[in-house]
Design a protein around this motif. Structure first.
Motif, PDB file in Angstrom:
ATOM      1  N   CYS A 155       0.877  -1.128  -0.021  1.00  0.00           N
ATOM      2  CA  CYS A 155       0.111   0.242  -0.075  1.00  0.00           C
ATOM      3  C   CYS A 155       0.767   1.220   0.051  1.00  0.00           C
ATOM      4  O   CYS A 155       0.392   2.343  -0.422  1.00  0.00           O
ATOM      5  CB  CYS A 155      -0.956  -0.194   1.022  1.00  0.00           C
ATOM      6  N   GLU A 156       2.073   1.227   0.593  1.00  0.00           N
ATOM      7  CA  GLU A 156       2.920   2.420   0.553  1.00  0.00           C
ATOM      8  C   GLU A 156       3.279   2.572  -1.105  1.00  0.00           C
ATOM      9  O   GLU A 156       3.482   3.655  -1.444  1.00  0.00           O
ATOM     10  CB  GLU A 156       4.121   2.039   1.406  1.00  0.00           C
ATOM     11  N   ARG A 157       3.745   1.547  -1.575  1.00  0.00           N
ATOM     12  CA  ARG A 157       4.042   1.503  -3.123  1.00  0.00           C
ATOM     13  C   ARG A 157       3.029   2.369  -3.802  1.00  0.00           C
ATOM     14  O   ARG A 157       3.235   2.890  -4.970  1.00  0.00           O
ATOM     15  CB  ARG A 157       4.658   0.143  -3.703  1.00  0.00           C
ATOM     16  N   ALA A 158       1.768   1.531  -3.752  1.00  0.00           N
ATOM     17  CA  ALA A 158       0.601   2.156  -4.396  1.00  0.00           C
ATOM     18  C   ALA A 158       0.170   3.652  -4.130  1.00  0.00           C
ATOM     19  O   ALA A 158       0.169   4.383  -4.977  1.00  0.00           O
ATOM     20  CB  ALA A 158      -0.648   1.434  -3.988  1.00  0.00           C
ATOM     21  N   ALA A 159       0.806   4.023  -2.734  1.00  0.00           N
ATOM     22  CA  ALA A 159       0.599   5.696  -2.310  1.00  0.00           C
ATOM     23  C   ALA A 159       1.413   6.480  -3.169  1.00  0.00           C
ATOM     24  O   ALA A 159       1.233   7.442  -3.459  1.00  0.00           O
ATOM     25  CB  ALA A 159       0.524   5.803  -1.059  1.00  0.00           C
ATOM     26  N   ASP A 160       2.662   5.998  -3.404  1.00  0.00           N
ATOM     27  CA  ASP A 160       3.907   6.492  -3.912  1.00  0.00           C
ATOM     28  C   ASP A 160       3.490   6.733  -5.592  1.00  0.00           C
ATOM     29  O   ASP A 160       3.748   7.891  -6.102  1.00  0.00           O
ATOM     30  CB  ASP A 160       5.320   5.778  -3.919  1.00  0.00           C
ATOM     31  N   VAL A 161       2.878   5.652  -6.047  1.00  0.00           N
ATOM     32  CA  VAL A 161       2.554   5.843  -7.546  1.00  0.00           C
ATOM     33  C   VAL A 161       1.480   6.805  -8.078  1.00  0.00           C
ATOM     34  O   VAL A 161       1.391   7.526  -8.844  1.00  0.00           O
ATOM     35  CB  VAL A 161       2.430   4.369  -8.119  1.00  0.00           C
ATOM     36  N   ALA A 162       0.382   6.756  -6.733  1.00  0.00           N
ATOM     37  CA  ALA A 162      -0.784   7.600  -7.148  1.00  0.00           C
ATOM     38  C   ALA A 162      -0.145   9.093  -6.934  1.00  0.00           C
ATOM     39  O   ALA A 162      -0.608   9.811  -7.788  1.00  0.00           O
ATOM     40  CB  ALA A 162      -1.765   7.338  -5.902  1.00  0.00           C
ATOM     41  N   SER A 163       0.501   9.163  -6.094  1.00  0.00           N
ATOM     42  CA  SER A 163       1.048  10.748  -5.824  1.00  0.00           C
ATOM     43  C   SER A 163       1.766  11.016  -7.020  1.00  0.00           C
ATOM     44  O   SER A 163       1.849  12.284  -7.173  1.00  0.00           O
ATOM     45  CB  SER A 163       1.945  11.078  -4.369  1.00  0.00           C
ATOM     46  N   ALA A 164       2.733  10.321  -7.288  1.00  0.00           N
ATOM     47  CA  ALA A 164       3.406  10.595  -8.627  1.00  0.00           C
ATOM     48  C   ALA A 164       2.562  11.063 -10.014  1.00  0.00           C
ATOM     49  O   ALA A 164       3.058  11.689 -10.693  1.00  0.00           O
ATOM     50  CB  ALA A 164       4.242   9.545  -9.079  1.00  0.00           C
ATOM     51  N   THR A 165       1.549  10.681  -9.925  1.00  0.00           N
ATOM     52  CA  THR A 165       0.672  11.047 -10.953  1.00  0.00           C
ATOM     53  C   THR A 165      -0.719  12.032 -10.720  1.00  0.00           C
ATOM     54  O   THR A 165      -1.553  12.209 -11.169  1.00  0.00           O
ATOM     55  CB  THR A 165      -0.249   9.788 -11.460  1.00  0.00           C
ATOM     56  N   ASP A 166      -0.280  12.738  -9.480  1.00  0.00           N
ATOM     57  CA  ASP A 166      -1.000  13.891  -8.918  1.00  0.00           C
ATOM     58  C   ASP A 166      -2.307  13.114  -8.586  1.00  0.00           C
ATOM     59  O   ASP A 166      -3.335  14.169  -8.679  1.00  0.00           O
ATOM     60  CB  ASP A 166      -0.992  15.074  -9.861  1.00  0.00           C
ATOM     61  N   ALA A 167      -2.544  12.227  -7.981  1.00  0.00           N
ATOM     62  CA  ALA A 167      -3.584  11.829  -7.388  1.00  0.00           C
ATOM     63  C   ALA A 167      -3.567  11.289  -5.766  1.00  0.00           C
ATOM     64  O   ALA A 167      -2.460  11.242  -5.503  1.00  0.00           O
ATOM     65  CB  ALA A 167      -3.916  10.366  -8.285  1.00  0.00           C
ATOM     66  N   ALA A 168      -4.623  10.984  -5.345  1.00  0.00           N
ATOM     67  CA  ALA A 168      -4.457  10.798  -3.649  1.00  0.00           C
ATOM     68  C   ALA A 168      -5.095   9.410  -3.601  1.00  0.00           C
ATOM     69  O   ALA A 168      -6.258   9.031  -4.176  1.00  0.00           O
ATOM     70  CB  ALA A 168      -5.402  11.805  -2.915  1.00  0.00           C
ATOM     71  N   MET A 169      -4.308   8.294  -2.945  1.00  0.00           N
ATOM     72  CA  MET A 169      -5.023   7.178  -2.531  1.00  0.00           C
ATOM     73  C   MET A 169      -5.831   6.970  -1.603  1.00  0.00           C
ATOM     74  O   MET A 169      -5.610   7.915  -0.384  1.00  0.00           O
ATOM     75  CB  MET A 169      -3.703   6.140  -2.299  1.00  0.00           C
ATOM     76  N   ILE A 170      -7.233   6.663  -1.814  1.00  0.00           N
ATOM     77  CA  ILE A 170      -8.309   6.863  -0.881  1.00  0.00           C
ATOM     78  C   ILE A 170      -8.198   5.436  -0.151  1.00  0.00           C
ATOM     79  O   ILE A 170      -8.550   5.469   1.245  1.00  0.00           O
ATOM     80  CB  ILE A 170      -9.414   7.053  -1.531  1.00  0.00           C
ATOM     81  N   ASP A 171      -8.128   4.599  -0.582  1.00  0.00           N
ATOM     82  CA  ASP A 171      -7.910   2.950  -0.093  1.00  0.00           C
ATOM     83  C   ASP A 171      -7.231   2.068  -0.666  1.00  0.00           C
ATOM     84  O   ASP A 171      -6.979   2.271  -2.170  1.00  0.00           O
ATOM     85  CB  ASP A 171      -9.662   2.557  -0.004  1.00  0.00           C
TER      86      ASP A 171
END
Length: 106
Positions: free
Chosen positions: A58-74
């Motif tokens: 989930c930390e990897r997912a959050a990193d990728v989401a933030s790199a694309t200017d998105a926020a991880m919700i769940d």
């Protein structure tokens, strides 16, 4: 005088149509950005869960989401399957998307 009123009305109608099309285009762009961010984040989480990449899924997912200017919700990881929900903002419009990555169901 009647021609002027007609011309003003036509210009106003064209302007309203342009604004409506711009709003619907922004909505489509926000949806596509959110979808792409969710796909990438879910793939990153699934790679981490399977050991193909290092880190906490989930930390990897959050990193990728933030790199694309998105926020991880769940983020949910069940074995090798990762399901991620993100939100992306384009102007005044916010869109969310959910993606699943992992091996195919048996």
């Amino acid at each position: 005088m009647a021609g002027t009123v007609t011309s003003v009305g036509m210009v106003a109608a064209a302007a309203a149509l342009t604004l409506a099309l711009a709003a619907s285009t922004s909505t489509a762009v926000a949806g596509q950005r959110a979808s792409g961010a969710a796909d990438g984040a879910a793939l990153a989480a699934a790679d981490a869960a399977s050991g193909a990449a290092t880190g906490v899924p989930c930390e990897r997912a959050a990193d990728v989401a933030s790199a694309t200017d998105a926020a991880m919700i769940d983020c949910e990881v069940d074995g090798l399957v990762a399901t991620v929900t993100v939100s992306a903002r384009v102007g005044p419009i916010t869109a969310s998307a959910r993606a699943r990555a992992g091996p195919p169901p048996s």
